[in-house]
Scaffold this active site. Structure first.
Site, PDB file in Angstrom:
ATOM      1  N   ASP A 149     -56.185 -25.005 -59.395  1.00 21.31           N
ATOM      2  CA  ASP A 149     -57.225 -25.504 -60.287  1.00 21.31           C
ATOM      3  C   ASP A 149     -58.477 -25.848 -59.480  1.00 21.31           C
ATOM      4  OD1 ASP A 149     -55.345 -25.332 -62.277  1.00 21.31           O
ATOM      5  OD2 ASP A 149     -54.758 -27.440 -62.128  1.00 21.31           O
TER       6      ASP A 149
HETATM    7  N1  URA Z   1     -50.199 -27.302 -60.662  1.00 20.12           N
HETATM    8  C1  URA Z   1     -51.312 -27.783 -61.217  1.00 20.12           C
HETATM    9  O1  URA Z   1     -51.254 -28.552 -62.170  1.00 20.12           O
HETATM   10  N2  URA Z   1     -52.496 -27.418 -60.708  1.00 20.12           N
HETATM   11  C2  URA Z   1     -52.616 -26.577 -59.631  1.00 20.12           C
HETATM   12  O2  URA Z   1     -53.728 -26.278 -59.194  1.00 20.12           O
HETATM   13  C3  URA Z   1     -51.438 -26.082 -59.068  1.00 20.12           C
HETATM   14  C4  URA Z   1     -50.236 -26.456 -59.601  1.00 20.12           C
END
Ligand code: URA
Length: 243
Positions: free
Chosen positions: A103
């Protein structure tokens, strides 16, 4: 292929260092010093040496990156800077893409490559490639609750179907507001949704391992490096075992 391009593709030199080394007579092609960086060579057949050391041709490029906050895991984006923009121009021209997504506000380990089949194999659900995230939570979580989450929780997948997450390993620090979680799958926002299932909230998230790779040698956000030959061998062996 141009000699300077070949040299930079080995990960040993940047394109400008390569040109300098060639002009300085530090590079030989089939035993003879060549002083033109744009000289054309056949990487499969010619023997190229740098300061007497034979270099091997790498067909694909593998970059490890320590992703900073605010960058998106994409090759282009109309809005935010992409992780590709953290790399020098010569690497940006190699058609690299992120192997999996983090993310925008997740930090840490990211593999970039131009080896599509390998990336596909590593990300395939059946591959069960391990990844570890360090998290901090809004509120403390009990060991019993963490154990419940680690046995699996029901999430809704992209097609609106209920999905039971695979067992994972959660390790809590003493204050029980931070720790690590090791997953063998990669569903959308999986770590955040895992803790939401316990009415908690992930405040920060960092990936610290992926497919046996670690952030070793990349202490600062935004830093990147080529995989070592050993890391590359281990990654290819791991991907080879996925079928
Ligand atoms: N899980 C998440 O919630 N975000 C990420 O970026 C990776 C794994």
């Amino acid at each position: 292929m141009r000699l300077d391009k070949f040299l930079s593709s080995t990960g040993r030199l940047t394109r400008s260092q390569a040109a300098k080394a060639v002009r300085g007579g530090e590079v030989t092609v089939n035993g003879a010093a060549v002083r033109a960086p744009d000289c054309h060579i056949n990487p499969e057949q010619d023997e190229i040496a740098l300061r007497g050391e034979l270099l091997t041709y790498r067909r694909f490029t593998y970059i490890l990156l320590n992703k900073p906050d605010g960058y998106v895991s994409a090759t282009e984006d109309g809005h935010d800077p992409t992780v590709l923009e953290l790399l020098p121009d010569e690497l940006q021209r190699q058609n690299l893409f992120p192997c999996g997504r983090l993310d925008k506000h997740t930090l840490g380990l990211m593999l970039l490559t131009n080896n599509g089949p390998l990336s596909h194999r590593l990300l395939a659900p059946k591959s069960h490639v391990r990844k570890t995230y360090a998290f901090t939570l809004r509120e403390p979580i009990t060991q019993a609750e963490a154990d419940r989450l680690s046995r699996g929780v029901w999430l809704i997948d992209g097609a609106g179907e209920r999905y039971l997450t695979k067992p994972c390993r959660i390790t809590l620090d003493a204050a029980c507001t931070s720790g690590t979680v090791e997953l063998t799958e990669g569903k959308y926002h999986q770590v955040k949704r895992l803790f939401e299932a316990a009415d908690n909230k992930v405040l920060s998230l960092e990936r610290i391992t992926f497919a046996g790779l670690t952030l070793e040698g990349l202490p600062e956000r935004g830093q990147w490096r080529h995989l070592t030959a050993e890391e590359e061998r281990a990654l290819l062996a791991l991907a080879g075992k996925q079928d």
